[in-house]
Design an enzyme around this catalytic site. Sequence first.
Site, PDB file in Angstrom:
ATOM      1  N   GLN A   1       0.822  -1.214   0.000  1.00 40.48           N
ATOM      2  CA  GLN A   1       0.000   0.000   0.000  1.00 40.48           C
ATOM      3  C   GLN A   1       0.860   1.270   0.000  1.00 40.48           C
ATOM      4  OE1 GLN A   1      -3.187   0.707  -0.375  1.00 40.48           O
ATOM      5  NE2 GLN A   1      -3.710  -1.437  -0.747  1.00 40.48           N
ATOM      6  N   SER A   2       1.946   1.244  -0.723  1.00 43.73           N
ATOM      7  CA  SER A   2       2.857   2.381  -0.768  1.00 43.73           C
ATOM      8  C   SER A   2       2.239   3.604  -1.447  1.00 43.73           C
ATOM      9  CB  SER A   2       4.141   1.989  -1.509  1.00 43.73           C
ATOM     10  OG  SER A   2       4.931   3.123  -1.784  1.00 43.73           O
TER      11      SER A   2
END
Length: 348
Positions: A83-84
């Site tokens: 989930q960068s």
Amino acid sequence: MSTKAALRNALDRHPNEPLSHLPTPIDALKRWPESTIDVDIRIKRDDCTGLAMGGNKSRQLSYYIGDAISKGCDTLLSTGAVQSNYMRILAAAAAKCGLQCHIQLEDRVDNRSSDYQRSGNVLLDHLFGATIHYYAEGEDEDGADSALAVLAEDLTGKGRRPYIIPLGGDHKPTGALGYVEAALELIDQFEGMNWSPDVIVVGSGSGLTHSGLLCGLRLAGSSIPVLGACVRRPVVDQFPRIKRHTQRLQQMLDMDAIVADSDILLDDRALAPGYGLQSDLVVHAIRDMATMEGILLDPVYSGKTCAVLYDQIKRKEIGEGSRCLIMHTGGTPAIFAYREKMQQIADL
């Protein structure tokens, strides 16, 4: 020449591809947090930088992409958590600049839910047209960077001109230049507001935002303290990372070293139970900011940043009448990846 002008000239020597709507606003918080002491808290809205739902990464990537374009590269590669926020904005920036984008997602967080694996930033990565790769280890920066190098070699063999944006703390912190520039923006805003904080609180993960802001303030002649809220590593591990970044930034800008060890302030009270995971302290900071100010905090960075300040105020480590600035670094799409946790917060 003033120190600010000298710093501006030093920054101008580095290629920069503008990606953000600047300056971002500074808002006063009227109700958050509930407290028995009077504290003047304002928030720098870098969640409003514009590109791809906003966030601090667009300031950083403007310098990486400027460097890539100046070198004739046509493909961007980088690595980050599933989930960068970085990968999301990188994918959007590549699309905006007409570049190919390959992103590598690392398994850093023990979360196998469909929301985490497919929604939020991951959904946007695909929507922006990035090619997705996966790296099984979540705490192996050297290995993740090595995997990028292998991918870059393969792309070179296919006629592409790749540009790697590395993860490890030993690489040149080009992206931190975006927050050296942000420091100049803040100083101008403070002068225009006739207001200045006693402390700036910012999330400290890769360290690029924290070190760039600290270095920029000091090189511009400002002594405002910058407190880094640890989001991935404890203080003992994060301190040398920030120190390395600030030293290299001063070299990159060809300006005399001015950041002292005593300037590197860190607090890891909101870190547990780990990166991408939330304690009750973080949960309450997210809930209260939403219900009292209508501002969304993400569960990985800004939630922990505000939790540190919230707890300091609650414990009266912040004095009566203090002025504090929170750096809101964005990350809003991640709330959809944490749907169950966000629903629990909403039900509190």
